[in-house]
Write a protein that holds these residues in place. Structure first.
Motif, short mmCIF file in Angstrom:
data_model
loop_
_atom_site.label_atom_id
_atom_site.label_comp_id
_atom_site.label_asym_id
_atom_site.label_seq_id
_atom_site.Cartn_x
_atom_site.Cartn_y
_atom_site.Cartn_z
N GLU A 178 0.81 -1.21 0.00
CA GLU A 178 0.00 0.00 0.00
C GLU A 178 0.84 1.27 0.00
O GLU A 178 1.96 1.29 0.52
CB GLU A 178 -0.89 0.00 1.24
N VAL A 179 0.32 2.31 -0.61
CA VAL A 179 0.78 3.68 -0.39
C VAL A 179 -0.48 4.52 -0.26
O VAL A 179 -1.27 4.60 -1.21
CB VAL A 179 1.67 4.20 -1.54
N THR A 180 -0.69 5.11 0.89
CA THR A 180 -1.95 5.81 1.13
C THR A 180 -1.87 7.29 0.78
O THR A 180 -2.85 7.88 0.31
CB THR A 180 -2.37 5.61 2.61
N VAL A 181 -0.72 7.90 1.00
CA VAL A 181 -0.58 9.36 0.79
C VAL A 181 0.77 9.67 0.14
O VAL A 181 1.70 8.87 0.21
CB VAL A 181 -0.66 10.14 2.13
N PRO A 182 0.91 10.87 -0.46
CA PRO A 182 2.22 11.30 -0.94
C PRO A 182 3.12 11.70 0.24
O PRO A 182 2.65 11.82 1.37
CB PRO A 182 1.91 12.51 -1.84
N ASN A 183 4.39 11.94 -0.07
CA ASN A 183 5.38 12.18 0.99
C ASN A 183 5.02 13.35 1.91
O ASN A 183 5.30 13.31 3.10
CB ASN A 183 6.75 12.43 0.37
N ARG A 184 4.37 14.39 1.38
CA ARG A 184 4.13 15.57 2.22
C ARG A 184 3.11 15.29 3.33
O ARG A 184 2.99 16.06 4.27
CB ARG A 184 3.72 16.79 1.37
N PHE A 185 2.35 14.19 3.21
CA PHE A 185 1.42 13.82 4.28
C PHE A 185 1.92 12.65 5.12
O PHE A 185 1.15 12.05 5.86
CB PHE A 185 0.04 13.47 3.69
N GLU A 186 3.21 12.37 4.99
CA GLU A 186 3.77 11.21 5.71
C GLU A 186 3.52 11.32 7.22
O GLU A 186 3.23 10.32 7.88
CB GLU A 186 5.26 11.13 5.42
N PHE A 187 3.57 12.55 7.75
CA PHE A 187 3.38 12.74 9.20
C PHE A 187 1.98 12.29 9.63
O PHE A 187 1.77 11.87 10.76
CB PHE A 187 3.60 14.22 9.56
N VAL A 188 1.02 12.36 8.72
CA VAL A 188 -0.35 11.95 9.06
C VAL A 188 -0.45 10.44 9.21
O VAL A 188 -1.12 9.92 10.11
CB VAL A 188 -1.34 12.41 7.96
N VAL A 189 0.24 9.71 8.32
CA VAL A 189 0.06 8.26 8.29
C VAL A 189 1.05 7.50 9.17
O VAL A 189 0.85 6.32 9.42
CB VAL A 189 0.13 7.69 6.86
#
Ligand SMILES: [Zn+2]
Ligand SMILES: [Zn+2]
Length: 256
Positions: A178-189
Motif C-alpha cells: 500500500e501507499v496511502t498518501v504522498p510524501n508531504r502527508f507522511e506525518f499523518v500516516v
C-alpha cells in the motif's frame, strides 16, 4: 494464478472502490469493494474471503456479500479471531445487519467464520495461505497465497514501516502493498500505520537486501484525491530502485 484488483483505493466514488483482491475468481482478500465489483454469478464462484484487519474499508462488503449468499452459503471467512469478533459485535450483530453466521439457517448459514493464527500456514481451497503480522494501528495480517502450481503472491494489507520480518519469510512472485498518501502527508500516516512513497522505498530496499531480488510490485489503498502526486513519487522510487512498480486500478488483472 490470476489476480484481479477489484478495489484499489481507501475512498469510494464512481471511479474508485475500496480495497479488495480476487485470486482465480475463487479466493477474495479484503472485502471493501467486493460485491460492488462483481456480478452475482461471479460472487457465487467465491469460496473463501480472507480479511487482513477489521477497518471498515476492508470489511464493509461482508455485509452485502452475506445477504447475496443467503441461498448459496456457507462461504468461509478467514481472519484473526479478534477481527472476526469485531465484525460479529459491530457489523453482523442483528442490529446493524443480520448475523449471517446463523442466517438463513444455523445449519446452512451464509457465512462461516474461520479464525486464523498468525504465522501458521493453512490450506484453503487447495492454496497454501500464510498469515503474517504487519504494522498497523489495529491488529493486522498480510497474506502469502501460493497456488497448487507454486505461483505465489504476498499482500501486506494496510501496513506501516517494518515489514522486514515478513520479507524474511515470504518469497512472492508478485508483491501487493500500500501507499496511502504522498510524501508531504507522511506525518499523518506514520501514527496510523500506512506508507508514503518514501517509506515504501525503504521497505523495498529491505526486501531486496533480505531476499536478493525484488518482484514486481503493485500498489493499492491510494487516496484518490491525491493519487496524481502518489503516482509521480512512486514512479521516482521505481526509477531509483530499477523496480517494476504499478499503481493498481479497479479491474486490473495480473497473471502469474
Ligand atoms: Zn486499516
Ligand atoms: Zn484501509
Amino acid at each position: 494464478m490470476e489476480l484481479e484488483i477489484l478495489g484499489a483505493h481507501n475512498c469510494e466514488s464512481l471511479d474508485s472502490k475500496l480495497v479488495s483482491l480476487l485470486i482465480d475468481q475463487t479466493i477474495a482478500i479484503d472485502a471493501g469493494g467486493l460485491t460492488s465489483s462483481l456480478s452475482l454469478s461471479a460472487q457465487q464462484r467465491i469460496k473463501a474471503i480472507l480479511i487482513t484487519h477489521h477497518h471498515f474499508d476492508h470489511i464493509r462488503d461482508l455485509a452485502t456479500f452475506g445477504m447475496n449468499a443467503y441461498m448459496s452459503g456457507p462461504i468461509n471467512v478467514y481472519a484473526l479471531d479478534s477481527v472476526l469478533g469485531v465484525i460479529s459485535t459491530h457489523l453482523l450483530n442483528e442490529v446493524l445487519y443480520p448475523d449471517f453466521r446463523q442466517k438463513p439457517l444455523p445449519e446452512k448459514p451464509s457465512l462461516k467464520f474461520c479464525p486464523l493464527e498468525p504465522n501458521k500456514e493453512v490450506i484453503i481451497e487447495g492454496y497454501r495461505v500464510l498469515p503474517l503480522p504487519v504494522h498497523h494501528n489495529v491488529p493486522a495480517i498480510g497474506y502469502q497465497v501460493t497456488s497448487p502450481d507454486e505461483k505465489s503472491i504476498f499482500y501486506t494489507g494496510d501496513t506501516g514501516s517494518g515489514c522486514a520480518s515478513c520479507w524474511e519469510v515470504v518469497s512472492p512472485q508478485l508483491l501487493i502493498t500500500e501507499v496511502t498518501v504522498p510524501n508531504r502527508f507522511e506525518f499523518v500516516v506514520q501514527a496510523s500505520g500506512h506508507l508514503s512513497p518514501r517509506l515504501l522505498k525503504q521497505e523495498l530496499l529491505d526486501f531486496k537486501r533480505i531476499k536478493g531480488y525484488l518482484p514486481p510490485v503493485v500498489i493499492v489503498h491510494m487516496s484518490p484525491h491525491i493519487e496524481g502526486e502518489i503516482r509521480e513519487e512512486v514512479a521516482q522510487v521505481a526509477e531509483e530502485l530499477e523496480a517494476k512498480i504499478t499503481l493498481g486500478r479497479e479491474g486490473m488483472k495480473f497473471v502469474l
